[in-house]
Design a protein around this motif. Structure first.
Motif, PDB file in Angstrom:
ATOM      1  N   GLY A 100       1.010  -1.211   0.036  1.00 34.79           N
ATOM      2  CA  GLY A 100       0.024  -0.077   0.031  1.00 34.79           C
ATOM      3  C   GLY A 100       0.883   1.219  -0.037  1.00 34.79           C
ATOM      4  O   GLY A 100       2.008   1.025   0.597  1.00 34.79           O
ATOM      5  N   PHE A 102       0.935   5.714  -0.520  1.00 35.36           N
ATOM      6  CA  PHE A 102       0.317   7.119  -0.805  1.00 35.36           C
ATOM      7  C   PHE A 102       1.251   8.234  -0.628  1.00 35.36           C
ATOM      8  O   PHE A 102       2.129   7.863   0.037  1.00 35.36           O
ATOM      9  CB  PHE A 102      -1.068   7.510  -0.213  1.00 35.36           C
ATOM     10  N   LEU A 103       1.119   9.510  -1.073  1.00 31.63           N
ATOM     11  CA  LEU A 103       2.173  10.469  -0.804  1.00 31.63           C
ATOM     12  C   LEU A 103       1.683  11.206   0.186  1.00 31.63           C
ATOM     13  O   LEU A 103       0.444  11.468   0.584  1.00 31.63           O
ATOM     14  CB  LEU A 103       2.421  11.629  -2.083  1.00 31.63           C
ATOM     15  N   LEU A 109       1.148  12.987   8.710  1.00 31.82           N
ATOM     16  CA  LEU A 109       0.665  11.707   8.552  1.00 31.82           C
ATOM     17  C   LEU A 109       0.390  11.027   9.894  1.00 31.82           C
ATOM     18  O   LEU A 109       1.251  11.068  10.956  1.00 31.82           O
ATOM     19  CB  LEU A 109       1.961  10.914   8.039  1.00 31.82           C
ATOM     20  N   ASN A 112      -1.736   5.932  12.509  1.00 32.30           N
ATOM     21  CA  ASN A 112      -2.286   4.867  11.742  1.00 32.30           C
ATOM     22  C   ASN A 112      -1.985   4.790  10.273  1.00 32.30           C
ATOM     23  O   ASN A 112      -1.759   3.607   9.828  1.00 32.30           O
ATOM     24  CB  ASN A 112      -3.883   4.881  12.027  1.00 32.30           C
ATOM     25  N   GLY A 113      -1.736   5.807   9.691  1.00 34.33           N
ATOM     26  CA  GLY A 113      -1.347   5.934   8.207  1.00 34.33           C
ATOM     27  C   GLY A 113      -0.101   5.172   8.148  1.00 34.33           C
ATOM     28  O   GLY A 113       0.176   4.360   7.131  1.00 34.33           O
ATOM     29  N   VAL A 117       0.693   1.131   6.235  1.00 34.78           N
ATOM     30  CA  VAL A 117       1.760   0.663   5.101  1.00 34.78           C
ATOM     31  C   VAL A 117       2.632  -0.142   5.852  1.00 34.78           C
ATOM     32  O   VAL A 117       2.922  -1.289   5.071  1.00 34.78           O
ATOM     33  CB  VAL A 117       2.257   1.950   4.526  1.00 34.78           C
ATOM     34  N   ILE A 120       0.926  -3.656   5.937  1.00 28.95           N
ATOM     35  CA  ILE A 120       0.811  -4.464   4.676  1.00 28.95           C
ATOM     36  C   ILE A 120       2.146  -4.772   4.123  1.00 28.95           C
ATOM     37  O   ILE A 120       2.223  -5.926   3.781  1.00 28.95           O
ATOM     38  CB  ILE A 120       0.219  -3.395   3.555  1.00 28.95           C
ATOM     39  N   LEU A 151      13.599   3.365  -2.487  1.00 29.48           N
ATOM     40  CA  LEU A 151      13.082   4.501  -1.743  1.00 29.48           C
ATOM     41  C   LEU A 151      13.842   4.921  -0.681  1.00 29.48           C
ATOM     42  O   LEU A 151      14.274   6.143  -0.002  1.00 29.48           O
ATOM     43  CB  LEU A 151      11.577   4.601  -1.252  1.00 29.48           C
ATOM     44  N   LYS A 166      10.077  -0.737   3.476  1.00 31.08           N
ATOM     45  CA  LYS A 166      10.621  -1.743   2.385  1.00 31.08           C
ATOM     46  C   LYS A 166      12.003  -1.669   3.041  1.00 31.08           C
ATOM     47  O   LYS A 166      12.736  -2.826   2.885  1.00 31.08           O
ATOM     48  CB  LYS A 166      10.737  -0.791   1.076  1.00 31.08           C
ATOM     49  N   GLU A 199      -0.262   1.495 -10.616  1.00 29.78           N
ATOM     50  CA  GLU A 199      -1.073   2.070  -9.712  1.00 29.78           C
ATOM     51  C   GLU A 199      -0.078   2.876  -8.898  1.00 29.78           C
ATOM     52  O   GLU A 199      -0.456   4.227  -8.645  1.00 29.78           O
ATOM     53  CB  GLU A 199      -1.985   1.279  -8.753  1.00 29.78           C
ATOM     54  N   GLY A 200       0.963   2.445  -8.337  1.00 32.04           N
ATOM     55  CA  GLY A 200       1.972   3.197  -7.657  1.00 32.04           C
ATOM     56  C   GLY A 200       2.628   4.392  -8.175  1.00 32.04           C
ATOM     57  O   GLY A 200       2.496   5.407  -7.712  1.00 32.04           O
ATOM     58  N   ARG A 203       0.009   7.102  -8.660  1.00 25.69           N
ATOM     59  CA  ARG A 203      -0.184   7.936  -7.415  1.00 25.69           C
ATOM     60  C   ARG A 203       1.127   8.654  -6.927  1.00 25.69           C
ATOM     61  O   ARG A 203       0.805   9.710  -6.363  1.00 25.69           O
ATOM     62  CB  ARG A 203      -0.483   6.719  -6.213  1.00 25.69           C
TER      63      ARG A 203
HETATM   64  C1  HXC Z   1      -2.383  10.342   4.293  1.00 17.64           C
HETATM   65  C2  HXC Z   1      -3.689   8.386   4.188  1.00 17.64           C
HETATM   66  C3  HXC Z   1      -3.820   8.407   2.885  1.00 17.64           C
HETATM   67  C4  HXC Z   1      -3.357   9.627   2.308  1.00 17.64           C
HETATM   68  C5  HXC Z   1      -4.686   6.590   3.677  1.00 17.64           C
HETATM   69  N1  HXC Z   1      -4.189   7.184   4.597  1.00 17.64           N
HETATM   70  N2  HXC Z   1      -4.430   7.131   2.531  1.00 17.64           N
HETATM   71  N3  HXC Z   1      -3.023   9.215   4.844  1.00 17.64           N
HETATM   72  N4  HXC Z   1      -2.663  10.301   2.936  1.00 17.64           N
HETATM   73  N5  HXC Z   1      -3.548   9.522   0.968  1.00 17.64           N
HETATM   74  C6  HXC Z   1      -4.205   6.934   6.219  1.00 17.64           C
HETATM   75  C7  HXC Z   1      -5.843   6.981   6.542  1.00 17.64           C
HETATM   76  O1  HXC Z   1      -6.308   8.133   6.961  1.00 17.64           O
HETATM   77  C8  HXC Z   1      -5.677   6.175   7.831  1.00 17.64           C
HETATM   78  O2  HXC Z   1      -5.208   6.747   8.823  1.00 17.64           O
HETATM   79  C9  HXC Z   1      -4.666   4.878   7.410  1.00 17.64           C
HETATM   80  O3  HXC Z   1      -3.682   5.516   6.376  1.00 17.64           O
HETATM   81  C10 HXC Z   1      -5.443   3.709   7.037  1.00 17.64           C
HETATM   82  O4  HXC Z   1      -6.158   4.030   5.956  1.00 17.64           O
HETATM   83  P1  HXC Z   1      -7.554   3.045   5.404  1.00 17.64           P
HETATM   84  O5  HXC Z   1      -7.954   3.760   3.995  1.00 17.64           O
HETATM   85  O6  HXC Z   1      -8.375   2.746   6.698  1.00 17.64           O
HETATM   86  O7  HXC Z   1      -6.846   1.773   5.221  1.00 17.64           O
HETATM   87  P2  HXC Z   1      -6.921   0.537   4.081  1.00 17.64           P
HETATM   88  O8  HXC Z   1      -8.271   0.572   3.754  1.00 17.64           O
HETATM   89  O9  HXC Z   1      -6.334  -0.414   4.773  1.00 17.64           O
HETATM   90  O10 HXC Z   1      -5.843   1.098   3.047  1.00 17.64           O
HETATM   91  C11 HXC Z   1      -4.636   1.196   2.944  1.00 17.64           C
HETATM   92  C12 HXC Z   1      -4.160   1.846   1.845  1.00 17.64           C
HETATM   93  C13 HXC Z   1      -4.507   1.233   0.362  1.00 17.64           C
HETATM   94  C14 HXC Z   1      -2.692   1.974   2.087  1.00 17.64           C
HETATM   95  C15 HXC Z   1      -4.535   3.371   1.563  1.00 17.64           C
HETATM   96  O11 HXC Z   1      -5.797   1.276   0.298  1.00 17.64           O
HETATM   97  C16 HXC Z   1      -3.844   1.584  -0.587  1.00 17.64           C
HETATM   98  O12 HXC Z   1      -2.731   2.051  -0.593  1.00 17.64           O
HETATM   99  N6  HXC Z   1      -4.035   1.126  -1.648  1.00 17.64           N
HETATM  100  C17 HXC Z   1      -3.248   1.479  -3.040  1.00 17.64           C
HETATM  101  C18 HXC Z   1      -2.444   0.388  -3.369  1.00 17.64           C
HETATM  102  C19 HXC Z   1      -1.240   0.742  -4.137  1.00 17.64           C
HETATM  103  O13 HXC Z   1      -1.229   1.930  -4.647  1.00 17.64           O
HETATM  104  N7  HXC Z   1      -0.463  -0.008  -4.288  1.00 17.64           N
HETATM  105  C20 HXC Z   1       0.819   0.237  -4.855  1.00 17.64           C
HETATM  106  C21 HXC Z   1       2.069   0.638  -4.037  1.00 17.64           C
HETATM  107  S1  HXC Z   1       3.250   1.143  -4.793  1.00 17.64           S
HETATM  108  P3  HXC Z   1      -6.296   7.414  10.117  1.00 17.64           P
HETATM  109  O14 HXC Z   1      -5.381   7.969  11.233  1.00 17.64           O
HETATM  110  O15 HXC Z   1      -7.009   8.381   9.076  1.00 17.64           O
HETATM  111  O16 HXC Z   1      -7.135   6.319  10.564  1.00 17.64           O
HETATM  112  C22 HXC Z   1       4.570   0.694  -3.867  1.00 17.64           C
HETATM  113  C23 HXC Z   1       5.850   1.052  -4.384  1.00 17.64           C
HETATM  114  C24 HXC Z   1       6.873   2.097  -3.632  1.00 17.64           C
HETATM  115  O17 HXC Z   1       4.365   0.439  -2.653  1.00 17.64           O
HETATM  116  C25 HXC Z   1       7.871   2.551  -4.401  1.00 17.64           C
HETATM  117  C26 HXC Z   1       7.636   3.284  -5.621  1.00 17.64           C
HETATM  118  C27 HXC Z   1       8.678   3.815  -6.332  1.00 17.64           C
END
Ligand code: HXC
Length: 262
Positions: A100, A102-103, A109, A112-113, A117, A120, A151, A166, A199-200, A203
């Motif tokens: 998971g 996000f930026l 942050l 919990n955020g 990550v 996961i 990263l 990571k 998707e990564g 985003r």
């Molecule tokens: C800040 C955020 C956020 C955002 C979520 N959170 N999105 N904080 N900015 N954009 C916070 C929430 O507010 C919450 O904290 C906590 O994270 C959990 O969020 P949930 O939505 O309840 O969790 P969940 O449903 O489990 O979803 C987790 C997720 C996931 C990480 C947001 O849905 C996700 O990322 N999906 C995308 C998958 C993806 O893009 N995969 C590719 C990864 S690429 P609070 O405090 O509010 O409760 C990768 C490569 C890295 O990993 C290297 C690249 C070069």
């Protein structure tokens, strides 16, 4: 494009691929199937993963099943391993790709955020590795392939959560390689750089930011999902039979550049 590997190079192999419904890990699933492996793809949503498995089977003529599981739940990933064994009778390879991201600025942050990550990416890698351990040992030449990143080689803005996760994945890779090597299990990682059509990257580097980033990569472009999949086939193949504890960086040279010199 035709593969550089022999079509049947993975015949007889069974792989379980977390995050295999989309992106890089779907590409790895496709490549493994196309080279003769049978594959269980795992992601959180039942309808998404079942559709992915069906599409992958149709695209490759291989045998894929889709199982819904959240890698944060040890029982759920254990059930996915059990379903793989029930269907295919063995498990040779675990690809830990569920992630998971996000930026987010560190100051904004939530705990919990950050934890989400890490849960996961890092805890999920540990949970799935433990769940697959016995089956991989029984297979005789098991492989765990972790999908890491670059990263954390430097500080990366807005990525404290993913970088920490990571870095942990790299530690898990090395530790398991040492502990499980004597038991016949190799443990490696691939660290992709920016890979297009994921998707990564949509985003993390949308639009113009993405173009600027690509211009700074020594090979002057993003990588492709197929290039990561090729690395994954190599690491599964006999050509990598003495490779363990390795983190294979596939990033067009991005991680070794010096900012400002290109
Ligand atoms: C800040 C955020 C956020 C955002 C979520 N959170 N999105 N904080 N900015 N954009 C916070 C929430 O507010 C919450 O904290 C906590 O994270 C959990 O969020 P949930 O939505 O309840 O969790 P969940 O449903 O489990 O979803 C987790 C997720 C996931 C990480 C947001 O849905 C996700 O990322 N999906 C995308 C998958 C993806 O893009 N995969 C590719 C990864 S690429 P609070 O405090 O509010 O409760 C990768 C490569 C890295 O990993 C290297 C690249 C070069």
């Amino acid at each position: 494009m035709t593969s550089v590997f022999r079509d049947d190079i993975l015949r007889g192999h069974v792989a379980l691929i977390t995050g295999g419904g989309t992106g890089i890990c779907r590409g790895i699933a496709r490549a493994y199937l196309a080279h003769g492996a049978r594959v269980c793809v795992v992601s959180r949503r039942q309808e998404v993963i079942e559709a992915a498995a069906k599409d992958l089977s149709e695209e490759t003529g291989g045998e894929a099943i889709g199982v819904a599981a959240d890698v944060r739940q040890p029982e759920a990933i254990a059930a996915a391993v059990a379903a793989t064994l029930e269907r295919f009778g063995r498990l040779d390879t675990l690809v830990n790709g569920a992630a998971g991201n996000f930026l987010a600025p560190a100051a904004g942050l939530s705990s919990n955020g950050f934890r989400t990550v890490v849960d996961i990416d890092l805890c999920g890698t540990f949970n799935a590795s433990k769940a697959a351990f016995e089956a991989l040992q029984a297979a005789g030449q098991g492989l765990i392939l972790n999908i890491s990143a670059t990263l954390h080689y430097h500080g990366t803005p807005l990525q404290i959560h993913a970088s920490a996760a990571k870095a942990g994945v790299d530690a898990v890779t090395r530790n398991l390689a040492v502990e499980w090597g004597p038991l016949g299990i190799r443990v490696n990682a691939i660290a992709p750089g920016p890979i297009g059509d994921t998707e990564g990257m949509k985003r993390l580097a949308p639009g113009e930011l993405g173009q600027r980033l690509a211009a700074q990569i020594p090979l002057r472009r993003y990588g492709t999902i197929a290039e990561i999949a090729d690395a994954a086939v190599f690491l599964r193949s006999r050509a990598a039979s003495y490779v363990t504890g390795a983190i294979l960086v596939v990033d067009g040279g991005q991680a070794v550049t010096t900012v400002g010199f290109v």
